[in-house]
Motif scaffolding. Structure first.
Motif, short mmCIF file in Angstrom:
data_model
loop_
_atom_site.label_atom_id
_atom_site.label_comp_id
_atom_site.label_asym_id
_atom_site.label_seq_id
_atom_site.Cartn_x
_atom_site.Cartn_y
_atom_site.Cartn_z
N GLY A 4 47.42 35.83 42.02
CA GLY A 4 46.04 36.01 41.59
C GLY A 4 45.55 34.82 40.79
O GLY A 4 44.46 34.30 41.01
N GLU A 5 46.37 34.35 39.84
CA GLU A 5 45.98 33.20 39.03
C GLU A 5 45.87 31.96 39.88
O GLU A 5 45.00 31.11 39.67
CB GLU A 5 47.00 32.99 37.91
CG GLU A 5 46.94 34.05 36.81
CD GLU A 5 47.89 33.75 35.68
OE1 GLU A 5 48.56 32.69 35.74
OE2 GLU A 5 47.96 34.56 34.75
N SER A 8 42.66 32.15 41.81
CA SER A 8 41.58 31.98 40.85
C SER A 8 41.39 30.52 40.50
O SER A 8 40.27 30.02 40.44
CB SER A 8 41.87 32.80 39.59
OG SER A 8 40.87 32.60 38.63
N GLU A 65 32.66 29.48 38.86
CA GLU A 65 33.23 30.43 37.91
C GLU A 65 32.13 31.26 37.23
O GLU A 65 32.25 32.47 37.09
CB GLU A 65 34.06 29.69 36.87
CG GLU A 65 34.86 30.60 35.95
CD GLU A 65 35.80 29.85 35.04
OE1 GLU A 65 36.53 30.50 34.27
OE2 GLU A 65 35.82 28.60 35.10
N CYS A 68 30.75 33.78 39.70
CA CYS A 68 31.63 34.94 39.83
C CYS A 68 31.46 35.90 38.65
O CYS A 68 31.46 37.12 38.82
CB CYS A 68 33.09 34.50 39.93
SG CYS A 68 33.52 33.67 41.47
N GLN A 69 31.34 35.34 37.45
CA GLN A 69 31.14 36.18 36.27
C GLN A 69 29.85 36.98 36.38
O GLN A 69 29.82 38.18 36.09
CB GLN A 69 31.13 35.31 35.01
CG GLN A 69 32.47 34.70 34.66
CD GLN A 69 32.38 33.73 33.50
OE1 GLN A 69 31.29 33.43 32.99
NE2 GLN A 69 33.52 33.19 33.08
N ASN A 72 30.05 39.65 38.83
CA ASN A 72 31.01 40.66 38.36
C ASN A 72 32.16 40.85 39.35
O ASN A 72 32.60 41.96 39.62
CB ASN A 72 30.32 41.99 38.08
CG ASN A 72 31.16 42.91 37.21
OD1 ASN A 72 31.97 42.45 36.42
ND2 ASN A 72 30.98 44.22 37.37
N GLU A 74 36.08 38.93 40.39
CA GLU A 74 37.08 37.94 40.04
C GLU A 74 37.10 36.86 41.13
O GLU A 74 36.83 37.13 42.30
CB GLU A 74 38.46 38.60 39.95
CG GLU A 74 38.59 39.63 38.85
CD GLU A 74 38.43 39.03 37.47
OE1 GLU A 74 38.83 37.85 37.28
OE2 GLU A 74 37.88 39.71 36.58
N PRO A 75 37.40 35.60 40.73
CA PRO A 75 37.45 34.53 41.74
C PRO A 75 38.42 34.81 42.88
O PRO A 75 38.24 34.33 43.99
CB PRO A 75 37.89 33.30 40.92
CG PRO A 75 37.44 33.60 39.53
CD PRO A 75 37.60 35.09 39.37
N GLU A 76 39.48 35.61 42.59
CA GLU A 76 40.45 35.92 43.64
C GLU A 76 40.04 37.11 44.50
O GLU A 76 40.79 37.54 45.38
CB GLU A 76 41.84 36.16 43.05
CG GLU A 76 41.95 37.34 42.11
CD GLU A 76 41.69 36.98 40.65
OE1 GLU A 76 42.14 37.74 39.78
OE2 GLU A 76 41.03 35.95 40.40
N ASN A 77 38.86 37.67 44.25
CA ASN A 77 38.34 38.76 45.08
C ASN A 77 38.10 38.22 46.49
O ASN A 77 37.40 37.21 46.66
CB ASN A 77 37.05 39.31 44.48
CG ASN A 77 36.57 40.58 45.15
OD1 ASN A 77 36.58 40.69 46.38
ND2 ASN A 77 36.15 41.54 44.36
#
Length: 235
Positions: A4-5, A8, A65, A68-69, A72, A74-77
């Motif tokens: 995930g990281e 991201s 980034e 994405c925020q 709502n 996550e970047p890994e979505n």
């Protein structure tokens, strides 16, 4: 490795050159409203909120980034990967104005509210076999370094986890195989065949055709997995 990281970081922090750029964060509540018709000027104004003053026609990693925020997610979505595919985005962590308009015009989205309402639709595209195959193939070129023809193993694992993590029960075994193997990169033929293998070959490997046209890497994976399972049975 935390997949995930890793994903991201690829989506939101791929470029070191953009770290000193300032993203325009003065986003207004008006952008969250959802009028009935698509407005290209509004869509462009929305884009400019995430682009930088020194390059108003490109959204860089910091802007992605922030996007994405606001969306709502996550970047890994995986919805973000599907959205990038819709845009035809060429480089991970970047959206050009042309790409933005291509994808969002197709989706008829000129605001956050409209795009948030399309997230389920973006996810649903993955349920269609032909769309999934197209997105899977796209992910290879999207995530590789543009000066390289192959995809490094760690990036490949992160993207495979995103794409196949919920549907290929042998994925973790494949990761273990890669970790102990001689492979440090995957070429596009290998990448594409991993998908075909995940769809065609049963978990017990009984229908695997040793005389088939699989890449050597997958022949080696099958041999390694059979040996591993044999050792487990002995114990």
């Amino acid at each position: 490795m935390d997949l995930g990281e890793d994903v991201s970081s690829m989506f939101g922090k791929r470029s070191k050159t953009s770290s000193n750029s300032t993203v325009n964060r003065s986003r207004t509540k008006g952008m969250e409203e959802a009028p009935t018709s698509f407005n290209q000027k509004k869509c462009i104004a929305w884009f400019r909120q995430y682009s930088t003053p020194n390059n108003t026609d490109t959204i860089g990693p910091e802007g992605v980034e922030a996007f994405c925020q606001d969306l709502n997610v996550e970047p890994e979505n995986i919805a973000l990967l599907v959205l990038s595919w819709k845009m035809g985005a060429k480089q991970m962590g970047f959206f050009t104005l042309q790409e933005w308009l291509l994808g969002l015009t197709d989706l008829q989205c000129d605001s956050l509210a409209k795009l948030q309402g399309k997230l389920n639709y973006l996810h649903s595209l993955l349920l269609d076999s032909s769309h999934f195959k197209s997105i899977y193939r796209y992910a290879f070129d999207f995530s590789r370094d543009k000066d390289q023809r192959s995809l490094d193993v760690e990036t490949a694992k992160a993207m495979l986890g995103l794409l196949l993590g919920r549907q290929w029960s042998l994925l973790n075994s494949f990761f273990q195989f890669l970790d102990q193997s001689r492979y440090r990169v995957l070429n596009k033929d290998q990448w594409c065949n991993v998908l075909e293998f995940s769809r065609a070959v049963d978990v017990d490997l009984k229908n695997y055709d040793v005389d088939g046209a699989w890449p050597v890497m997958l022949d080696e994976f099958v041999e390694w997995l059979k040996v591993t399972r044999g050792e487990s049975n002995i114990q």
